[in-house]
Write a protein that holds these residues in place. Structure first.
Motif, PDB file in Angstrom:
ATOM      1  N   VAL A 148       6.170 -11.622  -4.697  1.00 16.30           N
ATOM      2  CA  VAL A 148       5.879 -12.837  -5.453  1.00 16.30           C
ATOM      3  C   VAL A 148       5.172 -13.773  -4.489  1.00 16.30           C
ATOM      4  O   VAL A 148       5.719 -14.073  -3.430  1.00 16.30           O
ATOM      5  N   THR A 149       3.971 -14.208  -4.828  1.00 21.00           N
ATOM      6  CA  THR A 149       3.182 -15.010  -3.884  1.00 21.00           C
ATOM      7  C   THR A 149       2.830 -16.379  -4.469  1.00 21.00           C
ATOM      8  O   THR A 149       3.083 -16.645  -5.646  1.00 21.00           O
ATOM      9  N   VAL A 159      -1.167 -16.681  -0.307  1.00 24.25           N
ATOM     10  CA  VAL A 159      -2.299 -15.778  -0.375  1.00 24.25           C
ATOM     11  C   VAL A 159      -3.537 -16.528  -0.849  1.00 24.25           C
ATOM     12  O   VAL A 159      -3.481 -17.252  -1.836  1.00 24.25           O
ATOM     13  N   ASP A 160      -4.620 -16.378  -0.100  1.00 29.03           N
ATOM     14  CA  ASP A 160      -5.886 -17.019  -0.471  1.00 29.03           C
ATOM     15  C   ASP A 160      -6.930 -15.922  -0.624  1.00 29.03           C
ATOM     16  O   ASP A 160      -7.155 -15.154   0.324  1.00 29.03           O
ATOM     17  N   HIS A 161      -7.549 -15.829  -1.796  1.00 30.88           N
ATOM     18  CA  HIS A 161      -8.505 -14.758  -2.073  1.00 30.88           C
ATOM     19  C   HIS A 161      -7.944 -13.384  -1.698  1.00 30.88           C
ATOM     20  O   HIS A 161      -8.630 -12.570  -1.079  1.00 30.88           O
ATOM     21  N   GLY A 162      -6.687 -13.193  -2.019  1.00 28.99           N
ATOM     22  CA  GLY A 162      -6.082 -11.884  -1.822  1.00 28.99           C
ATOM     23  C   GLY A 162      -5.616 -11.600  -0.400  1.00 28.99           C
ATOM     24  O   GLY A 162      -5.091 -10.519  -0.125  1.00 28.99           O
ATOM     25  N   VAL A 219      -1.163  -8.376   0.975  1.00 27.55           N
ATOM     26  CA  VAL A 219       0.290  -8.164   1.007  1.00 27.55           C
ATOM     27  C   VAL A 219       0.676  -7.044   0.044  1.00 27.55           C
ATOM     28  O   VAL A 219       0.348  -7.107  -1.144  1.00 27.55           O
ATOM     29  N   VAL A 220       1.335  -6.014   0.584  1.00 23.14           N
ATOM     30  CA  VAL A 220       1.726  -4.892  -0.275  1.00 23.14           C
ATOM     31  C   VAL A 220       3.243  -4.807  -0.457  1.00 23.14           C
ATOM     32  O   VAL A 220       3.734  -4.005  -1.238  1.00 23.14           O
ATOM     33  N   GLY A 221       3.984  -5.632   0.273  1.00 26.40           N
ATOM     34  CA  GLY A 221       5.438  -5.615   0.124  1.00 26.40           C
ATOM     35  C   GLY A 221       6.090  -6.612   1.048  1.00 26.40           C
ATOM     36  O   GLY A 221       5.405  -7.347   1.767  1.00 26.40           O
TER      37      GLY A 221
END
Lengths: 155, 149
Positions: free
Chosen positions: A80-81, A106-109, A46-48
């Motif tokens: 915010v994750t 988010v899991d492992h990025g 996720v970048v935005g």
């Protein structure tokens, strides 16, 4: 109760170089007001975040057709994750602290879901969340919050 | 508890002949996600939000300053309520029609104010709502959760 149990998993997303027209169409089709923006490299990083407000803002500022504008120019960078193993109360606390209504999960990025206040409300309505009354009250008060404060430090 | 006790009045609105660029500017300026649309005499003709604006902008394939607000009015028309409706009745309209905000209309059809799900939530579960009154709270929470989901 964990984030994993309540999150939506079929999440509509967009990429930074998609046009705002494509992203707006995806939002309309999915019936959502916000899309996580995932990396241009094809991963699910996720970048935005792109909200319907971001789309309107860019369209009114640039005065060009939506198809001529890019997601990158309109999105709010960073997000915010939360993680699927976190508890609902941790996630709610983060929503409150950061003034956001949804958290990409988010899991492992990599993006694996989205947790929104509506997801939580649905779980409360279906008595699925196994919530103590104080937590349920907390959620209802969160729903009563008119609008999020500015997303400062949303990184 | 009736709508007129929890609504916001007067309401920010726009006119059908304004451009969508003007409408969006006003929404952003006032930190709103939708606006009721009223005619010259203040009568409600509809409402529009980001979704209606985007759908219209995509169909028109033109910049927002070259699209009139009337083109973005929702069909069927955006639902509304009376000031003496109960908050539960207003909530039921919102739920049935899939919106979280309603214009509040006087008997002569003119816009009086607006009411949001957030106003209802605040009224049902506000600071006065006590954890000691568990049954009342439980029913408020249920109502609200059903509305919001």
């Amino acid at each position: 109760v964990s984030v994993r149990a309540l999150m939506s998993t079929d999440v509509a997303t967009c990429r930074p170089f998609d046009s705002l027209g494509d992203a707006a169409e995806r939002m309309l089709r999915a019936g959502v007001g916000c899309l996580p923006v995932v990396a241009a490299d094809g991963s699910q990083r996720v970048v935005g975040m792109l909200s319907d407000r971001d789309v309107s803002l860019a369209a009114a500022r640039e005065l060009r057709e939506l198809s001529e504008l890019s997601v990158r120019s309109a999105m709010t960078p960073g997000a915010v994750t939360c993680e699927p193993s976190e508890s609902l109360s941790q996630a709610l606390e983060r929503m409150r602290e950061k003034g956001v209504r949804r958290l990409p999960v988010v899991d492992h990025g990599q993006l694996v879901g989205l947790l929104s206040r509506a997801d939580i409300a649905r779980a409360v309505a279906e008595k699925r969340a196994d919530l103590e009354l104080p937590d349920a009250l907390e959620i209802c008060r969160a729903l009563a919050t008119r609008r999020s404060p500015p997303r400062e430090g949303a990184a | 508890l009736n709508v007129d006790r929890v609504m916001t009045a007067p309401a920010v609105s726009c006119r059908p002949d304004e451009s969508l660029a003007e409408v969006v500017d006003r929404m952003l300026e006032r930190d709103l996600s939708w606006l009721p649309v009223v005619d010259a005499s203040g009568r409600l003709v509809g409402a529009l939000g980001h979704r209606e604006i985007h759908r219209t902008a995509l169909a028109a394939a033109r910049p927002l300053d070259r699209i009139e607000a009337r083109r973005a009015l929702r069909e069927p028309a955006w639902p509304w309520c009376w000031p003496n409706d109960t908050v539960e009745a207003a909530g039921a309209i919102m739920r049935a029609r899939g919106v979280k905000r309603l214009p509040v209309v006087k008997p002569d059809g003119r816009l009086l104010g607006v009411v949001a799900l957030a106003d209802i939530a605040a009224a049902l579960c506000g600071p006065r709502c006590s954890l000691r009154d568990a049954p009342a709270l439980e029913s408020a929470v249920e109502t609200l959760a059903a509305l919001a989901s």
